[in-house]
Design a protein around this motif. Structure first.
Motif, PDB file in Angstrom:
ATOM      1  N   ILE A 170       0.847  -1.267  -0.052  1.00 51.53           N
ATOM      2  CA  ILE A 170      -0.113   0.318   0.006  1.00 51.53           C
ATOM      3  C   ILE A 170       1.119   1.087   0.124  1.00 51.53           C
ATOM      4  O   ILE A 170       0.846   2.277  -0.734  1.00 51.53           O
ATOM      5  CB  ILE A 170      -0.886  -0.193   1.072  1.00 51.53           C
ATOM      6  CG1 ILE A 170      -2.401  -1.311   0.757  1.00 51.53           C
ATOM      7  CG2 ILE A 170      -1.776   0.736   1.184  1.00 51.53           C
ATOM      8  CD1 ILE A 170      -2.637  -0.976   2.592  1.00 51.53           C
ATOM      9  N   ALA A 183      -6.883  -2.353  -6.405  1.00 48.55           N
ATOM     10  CA  ALA A 183      -6.717  -3.359  -4.924  1.00 48.55           C
ATOM     11  C   ALA A 183      -7.313  -4.872  -5.923  1.00 48.55           C
ATOM     12  O   ALA A 183      -8.491  -4.788  -5.311  1.00 48.55           O
ATOM     13  CB  ALA A 183      -7.530  -3.060  -4.257  1.00 48.55           C
ATOM     14  N   LEU A 202      -6.955   1.278   4.703  1.00 53.20           N
ATOM     15  CA  LEU A 202      -7.475   1.257   3.387  1.00 53.20           C
ATOM     16  C   LEU A 202      -8.466   2.311   3.309  1.00 53.20           C
ATOM     17  O   LEU A 202      -8.581   3.710   2.453  1.00 53.20           O
ATOM     18  CB  LEU A 202      -7.713   0.062   2.116  1.00 53.20           C
ATOM     19  CG  LEU A 202      -7.933   0.514   1.195  1.00 53.20           C
ATOM     20  CD1 LEU A 202      -6.900   0.393   0.858  1.00 53.20           C
ATOM     21  CD2 LEU A 202      -8.467  -0.853   0.436  1.00 53.20           C
TER      22      LEU A 202
END
Lengths: 332, 329
Positions: A170, A183, A202
């Motif tokens: 990430i 993703a 996230l």
């Protein structure tokens, strides 16, 4: 109305299968795997669009097309009104920076010979995000952003657990300050208790950095949790797309209904309500004629076998690709 | 229901050694299984659930040290010779593995692989073996069984291969089925079919099942009793309904709450801080203490043992969560 950042239009992609010697001798035509059969989507600024479906339905292929890892056979993707497969866009590498992908397997998507600091610094250098003198500071900032300890910069990927590695992935994606994140099964390889940590991170980063996310996953509960809108894919076609809560509480397409009811409930007393699906996903080598779902559908009619249903708006629901959408949902 | 347990596991311990260090993969696992019952073993990766299964069948003794007792219909399995064990494996106790892609022999037809089991464990003749193989494929829901018998594993899809695995496992009508994550590699729609099949067959053949999984949903839908494992130990066990509805161990509760069900969308999920410990450096006290919010000073130094907290319900915690009325009833 929020702004559309990405518009995917009738995307087709087929992979040719190499012909065997026998096929050549018998003069059989070459076959091809039809991974995407006309996918159209819009991605809106700041939203999370969930993409669900069984394995082999083309959801990862779609994600890879968006980041230009695969070139579609036909169809277009427009990012801010520019065709990303056009000549001008190919020359301009800023698209590669603005749309970032994160992969499923945290064990193979990081170079085992590079330290976390090098992995992050490389991304910064390639896209010239910071002058050389500021790179170290930016790496420290990124590690803090994904809540990794500062000494992580000097460690190699194998020294981290799966959850920590996905945090590095990430951080690497965020290093180049993208606007859209893709993703692909980001947390599927992680244990439940660690999954929640990464999903929380996230969601928090999305709010803070105003990111647009395409969240591909097969875990329906997770997709429901993170998404604003959800698209259900079956054999390379979107069969239903709509607002996440509406779709999950009242799925309209027979396939979405079966898929959602197959996910085992956590309540031991909630047994037996599942709609059993007959058979398995047909091979994308020969997609059934008409509605691709007709071979497994309980409501199949003659029309379904020959005519491909198109996505249309269903009153009070999202868009559904089913000839019988109204009848199927009458009793629901 | 548990008039006479067919399988009794008591204080099962399995230790591996790596470079001189002893790794406690499984510690003091105990449970009993009655005829036709389904027992779940649930936990995160590395919690010792698969090793427990392999230790029961004597597969772990080849690469680790197994102690404790596994009694199968009165016979002790841990001390049994390989020769005797071979008669029990496949005939009385069968096992299915997680990966249907790699656990079938790619060079033999599916029919040969089913008949192999029958040759080893029954005295059926050639013709009868073939009939039985067709019957088994039919039973697990593979269409056109007679023709598919001649096909190789690569001609089957993932779900179909898992059905073949089940057919092989059940060919000799075992009394106990050990299933190690039988549906993890499959899609949800296929998972539902396979789990239904296992439950239906278990019921028909009054066969006991030990099901290893990491999916609490699968446990809720299939098992009668469940053991929750963490770092090689059982931290909580009991009837599924009670354990999942009113978890008493903070880890079980954490697992339940990490699953996004019935929480407002796009809110922060409950998450257990930290990661599971490595077997190389297990905490001195309770293995869960470093991640536990209820942990007190005692948890750091002493290890809680499994205690009865209600009939048929045990937990290993110094500070168990309060019981609700439903639990007491």
């Amino acid at each position: 109305m929020t702004q559309t950042v990405m518009k995917i239009d009738d995307l087709h992609l087929s992979f040719p299968v190499s012909r065997s010697l026998l096929d050549v001798v018998q003069r059989k035509p070459g076959k091809s795997v039809n991974a995407l059969n006309g996918v159209s989507l819009e991605l809106k600024q700041g939203e999370t669009l969930g993409v669900v479906g069984e394995s082999g339905c083309g959801k990862s292929t779609l994600a890879r097309c968006i980041v230009r890892l695969y070139a579609p056979t036909s169809g277009q993707i427009h990012f801010e009104d520019e065709n990303i497969f056009g000549a001008a866009a190919r020359k301009d590498r800023s698209y590669n920076r603005r749309v970032q992908m994160m992969f499923q397997d945290p064990y193979s998507s990081l170079n085992p010979r590079m330290s976390t600091g090098d992995i992050l610094a490389e991304a910064l250098r390639v896209h010239q995000m910071r002058p050389e003198s500021e790179i170290a500071a930016r790496v420290a900032e990124l590690l803090e952003l994904v809540r990794l300890p500062q000494d992580a910069a000097d460690k190699l990927p194998h020294e981290f657990s799966g959850g920590q590695r996905q945090r590095i992935a990430i951080a690497r994606a965020l290093a180049v300050e993208p606007e859209v994140l893709i993703a692909d099964e980001l947390v599927s390889a992680l244990d439940v208790s660690v999954q929640a940590q990464v999903v929380n991170l996230l969601l928090e980063l999305q709010d803070r950095l105003n990111l647009t996310i395409l969240f591909v996953a097969h875990d329906l509960r997770l997709v429901r949790h993170v998404s604003n809108r959800v698209a259900v894919i079956y054999l390379g076609r979107i069969v239903e797309i709509g607002d996440s809560e509406t779709l999950f509480s009242a799925p309209s397409h027979p396939y979405s209904q079966a898929l959602l009811s197959a996910a085992p409930s956590l309540d031991p007393d909630d047994k037996g309500a599942a709609i059993q699906l007959e058979g398995e996903l047909p091979s994308p080598l020969n997609v059934p004629s008409g509605c691709p779902f007709h071979v497994r559908c309980r409501h199949v009619t003659a029309q379904c076998r020959t005519v491909v249903p198109v996505l249309r708006v269903l009153e009070g629901r999202g868009e559904v690709a089913c000839h019988l959408a109204e009848e199927v949902n009458q009793h629901a | 229901m548990t008039d006479h347990p067919i399988l009794e596991v008591e204080n099962l311990c399995t230790t591996f050694s790596r470079g001189g260090t002893a790794l406690p993969a499984v510690r003091d696992v105990s449970f009993a299984l009655g005829k036709g019952q389904v027992q779940g073993l649930v936990g995160e990766s590395g919690s010792g659930k698969s090793v427990t299964l392999r230790s029961i069948l004597g597969l772990a003794r080849h690469y680790g040290e197994v102690s404790g007792s596994v009694r199968w219909q009165g016979q002790e399995l841990t001390t049994m010779s390989e020769r005797q064990l071979r008669k029990i494996r496949g005939r009385e106790i069968a096992m299915i593995f997680q990966e249907p892609m790699t656990s079938l022999n790619p060079l033999l037809t599916v029919g040969t692989q089913i008949k192999e089991t029958l040759t080893a464990h029954t005295d059926l003749g050639r013709r009868a073996r073939r009939d039985r193989a067709i019957e088994m494929l039919d039973h697990v829901g593979i269409p056109a069984a007679a023709t598919r018998l001649e096909e190789y594993p690569h001609q089957f899809s993932g779900g179909m291969r898992q059905r073949v695995m089940i057919a092989i496992a059940l060919a000799a009508s075992p009394k106990l089925l050990l299933a190690d994550e039988p549906t993890t590699a499959l899609d949800v729609t296929i998972q539902a079919q396979i789990l239904d099949l296992i439950l239906k067959l278990a019921d028909e053949m009054s066969m006991g099942v030990v099901l290893v999984t990491h999916d609490l949903g699968v446990v809720a839908q299939t098992c009668d009793t469940v053991s929750v494992m963490y770092a090689g130990r059982v931290v909580e066990q009991g009837a599924v309904r009670q354990v999942l509805r009113t978890p008493r161990h903070p880890y079980t509760e954490g697992l339940m709450r990490s699953v996004p069900q019935d929480v407002p969308p796009r809110t922060q999920l409950y998450s257990v801080p930290g990661t599971p410990p490595s077997l190389f450096s297990l905490p001195e006290g309770c293995a869960f203490a470093p991640r536990c919010q209820a942990a007190g000073p005692a948890c750091q130094t002493a290890r809680p043992t499994l205690q009865d907290i209600a009939p048929g319900r045990q937990t290993a915690c110094f500070h168990p969560l309060p019981a609700t009325q439903e639990d007491a009833a």
